[in-house]
Scaffold this active site. Structure first.
Site, PDB file in Angstrom:
ATOM      1  N   HIS A  39       0.831  -1.210   0.000  1.00  0.00           N
ATOM      2  CA  HIS A  39       0.000   0.000   0.000  1.00  0.00           C
ATOM      3  C   HIS A  39       0.871   1.268   0.000  1.00  0.00           C
ATOM      4  O   HIS A  39       0.725   2.130  -0.872  1.00  0.00           O
ATOM      5  CB  HIS A  39      -0.914  -0.047   1.238  1.00  0.00           C
ATOM      6  CG  HIS A  39      -1.824   1.130   1.393  1.00  0.00           C
ATOM      7  ND1 HIS A  39      -3.160   1.066   1.083  1.00  0.00           N
ATOM      8  CD2 HIS A  39      -1.591   2.402   1.823  1.00  0.00           C
ATOM      9  CE1 HIS A  39      -3.719   2.255   1.308  1.00  0.00           C
ATOM     10  NE2 HIS A  39      -2.793   3.078   1.763  1.00  0.00           N
ATOM     11  N   GLU A  40       1.789   1.342   0.948  1.00  0.00           N
ATOM     12  CA  GLU A  40       2.648   2.531   1.045  1.00  0.00           C
ATOM     13  C   GLU A  40       3.552   2.655  -0.183  1.00  0.00           C
ATOM     14  O   GLU A  40       3.859   3.757  -0.634  1.00  0.00           O
ATOM     15  CB  GLU A  40       3.490   2.501   2.333  1.00  0.00           C
ATOM     16  CG  GLU A  40       2.678   2.456   3.633  1.00  0.00           C
ATOM     17  CD  GLU A  40       1.640   3.560   3.761  1.00  0.00           C
ATOM     18  OE1 GLU A  40       1.809   4.625   3.137  1.00  0.00           O
ATOM     19  OE2 GLU A  40       0.641   3.352   4.486  1.00  0.00           O
ATOM     20  N   HIS A  45       1.724   4.580  -2.753  1.00  0.00           N
ATOM     21  CA  HIS A  45       1.810   6.027  -2.531  1.00  0.00           C
ATOM     22  C   HIS A  45       3.169   6.557  -2.996  1.00  0.00           C
ATOM     23  O   HIS A  45       3.261   7.583  -3.653  1.00  0.00           O
ATOM     24  CB  HIS A  45       1.667   6.346  -1.041  1.00  0.00           C
ATOM     25  CG  HIS A  45       0.273   6.200  -0.508  1.00  0.00           C
ATOM     26  ND1 HIS A  45      -0.812   6.808  -1.105  1.00  0.00           N
ATOM     27  CD2 HIS A  45      -0.214   5.533   0.567  1.00  0.00           C
ATOM     28  CE1 HIS A  45      -1.906   6.517  -0.407  1.00  0.00           C
ATOM     29  NE2 HIS A  45      -1.575   5.731   0.606  1.00  0.00           N
ATOM     30  N   HIS A  53       3.588   6.600  -6.739  1.00  0.00           N
ATOM     31  CA  HIS A  53       2.698   7.653  -7.252  1.00  0.00           C
ATOM     32  C   HIS A  53       3.376   9.024  -7.108  1.00  0.00           C
ATOM     33  O   HIS A  53       3.456   9.806  -8.065  1.00  0.00           O
ATOM     34  CB  HIS A  53       1.385   7.592  -6.457  1.00  0.00           C
ATOM     35  CG  HIS A  53       0.297   8.501  -6.954  1.00  0.00           C
ATOM     36  ND1 HIS A  53      -0.935   8.566  -6.361  1.00  0.00           N
ATOM     37  CD2 HIS A  53       0.251   9.388  -7.971  1.00  0.00           C
ATOM     38  CE1 HIS A  53      -1.695   9.448  -7.008  1.00  0.00           C
ATOM     39  NE2 HIS A  53      -0.989   9.967  -7.983  1.00  0.00           N
TER      40      HIS A  53
HETATM   41 ZN   LIG Z   1      -3.078   5.145   1.971  1.00  0.00          ZN
END
Ligand SMILES: [Zn+2]
Length: 461
Positions: free
Chosen positions: A373-374, A377, A380
């Site tokens: 998940h991180e 980020h 991105h």
């Molecule tokens: Zn998040």
């Protein structure tokens, strides 16, 4: 209990290397001083923005350069765990009003000129806000009520975080547990139904006992939102909330409608849950206990990185190679240590590596998902910085969780394809259902509640 290592005992390769921000604290001090010395540069542009497109472009370039450096300074301070620098960019506060004061026709004729080309979208956003900005004395009055406009929210937090006490109870393993906001969630995972039920009733009895105060804080908060929307000429509070990100109201309403359309699937799931738990009827407090034993898989850091990069293969080798190098290198502060902030986050700037804070534990499969998940980020942030000029590299809250949750989906698919038994598959699917419930169903329920409760205040309710 194994005690946590001190920060000074953690091997360097397990920590992040903040050198892409600043080589040392001394460098940061020097950069902060240099940045502060430049603040007065804002004064040289005051009153001149309407004079020519070139002058406006110079000021915007200066402002962005200051922002970019402030981001780097602030991020370093934040990652080092210090207080954020209260960067006094009040000096730049004239820029927006001066731009707004440029006659619209003149400004739009400037937008086609080469010096302003890189700032076109920025300026269009400023202009878009024009109908919602008030006169100077009115803005001053609004700013003056800014601090107490948040009182309802503050009262709610003081009451629920500090003043309410919930007593204690005995959990399913026979331990006496103090009931609090933190332990409540744990107790709802208890496999003994009576413990969950007691925790629920004991917890919410306190909310019930303060029902009038809580209702008053909610209505105060909603009235504030409705007031803020009205004084700035937004038709409704929900439209005011969506304005900054330019998200159409139909998107908000369509989300609620789409989730509602699929409620029968959610209800089927709750009935399955009821049957698997052997309950006559299912209550809120029966909705968190795991339905199947959690996946028992250990991952060292390197094994977690292997799994994640294999799972993200559909995103292409460039993505995976760069991510892998970052995760095996020094993007991440990997493991818990004494005094370290709990949880996980991703944080980077336009000019730095996209750092990740983790509290990774090898036996917790959920931490592999957190890292994926991180990582979403962080990639991105990095790819956005490379593809856009600084002024357009940030992303809005509306798209901020797309890359991260998409990575979790890819990881789920990968683990399902690799699973060697029905039990393993059940554990992965069960986790996935709970994630969808928390990320899509519950969040949309909150959104619908906000929509309905604000509309009620707007209708005089
Ligand atoms: Zn998040």
């Amino acid at each position: 209990m194994k005690s946590l290592p001190k920060r000074s005992e953690v091997p360097a390769p397990d920590t992040w290397d903040l050198a892409s921000l600043f080589e040392s604290d001394a460098d940061w001090d020097a950069a902060l001083e240099a940045w502060e010395a430049k603040i007065s540069g804002f004064d040289t542009f005051v009153g001149t923005l309407g004079s020519s497109a070139e002058r406006l472009a110079e000021c915007l370039a200066f402002d962005l350069e200051m922002d970019r450096e402030a981001d780097r300074l602030g991020t370093y301070a934040h990652l080092r765990g210090s207080e954020d620098t209260a960067a006094a960019v009040e000096r730049a506060s004239y820029i927006q009003p001066e731009i707004m004061a440029i006659p619209p026709k003149l400004l739009s004729s400037w937008l086609d000129l080469p010096p302003l080309e890189p700032y076109r979208l920025m300026l269009e956003r400023v202009v878009r806000n024009r109908p919602h900005v008030l006169s100077e004395p009115e803005e001053k009055l609004l700013a003056m009520q800014g601090t107490f406009a948040g009182t309802a929210g503050k009262v709610f937090r003081q009451l629920t975080d500090a003043d309410l006490t919930f007593g204690s109870l005995v959990d399913g393993s026979g331990n006496e547990i103090e009931l609090s906001n933190a332990t409540f969630t744990t107790l709802l995972h208890d496999t003994v139904p009576a413990v969950r039920k007691q925790a629920f009733h004991q917890y919410y009895a306190q909310y019930q006992a303060h029902a009038n105060t809580l209702a008053a804080t909610l209505s105060g908060s909603n009235e504030r939102d409705v007031y803020a929307a009205r004084v700035r000429h937004h038709p409704t509070a929900v439209e005011a909330a969506l304005f900054a990100d330019n998200v159409p109201l139909t998107v908000y309403d369509q989300l609620i409608a789409a989730v509602r359309d699929h409620l029968p699937a959610v209800h089927r799931y709750y009935d399955l849950r009821r049957r698997l738990l052997g309950l006559e009827e299912i209550h809120h407090y029966d909705c968190y206990v795991p339905l199947v034993p959690e996946l028992e898989q250990r991952h060292t850091w390197d094994e977690a990185v292997n799994v994640i990069t294999a799972a993200l293969a559909p995103l292409g080798s460039d993505y995976c190679n760069r991510l892998e190098a970052g995760l095996r290198g020094r993007w991440c502060d990997r493991y818990p240590n004494a005094g370290k902030q709990s949880g996980a986050f991703s944080s980077g700037t336009y000019d730095s590596d996209p750092y990740i804070l983790m509290n990774f534990q090898e036996e917790v499969i959920e931490h592999v998902f957190t890292l994926a998940h991180e990582a979403g980020h962080s990639m991105h942030t990095r790819l956005s910085a490379e593809a856009q000029p600084f002024q357009y590299s940030g992303y809005t809250i509306f798209v901020a969780e797309v890359a991260s949750t998409f990575n979790e989906q890819l990881l789920t698919r990968h683990l399902l394809a690799q699973a060697s038994s029905a039990k393993e598959r059940a554990a992965i699917i069960s986790r996935e259902i709970d994630a969808i419930r928390a990320t899509i169903i519950r969040q949309t329920m909150f959104a619908e509640f906000e929509r309905v409760s604000h509309a009620s205040v707007e209708a005089g309710g």
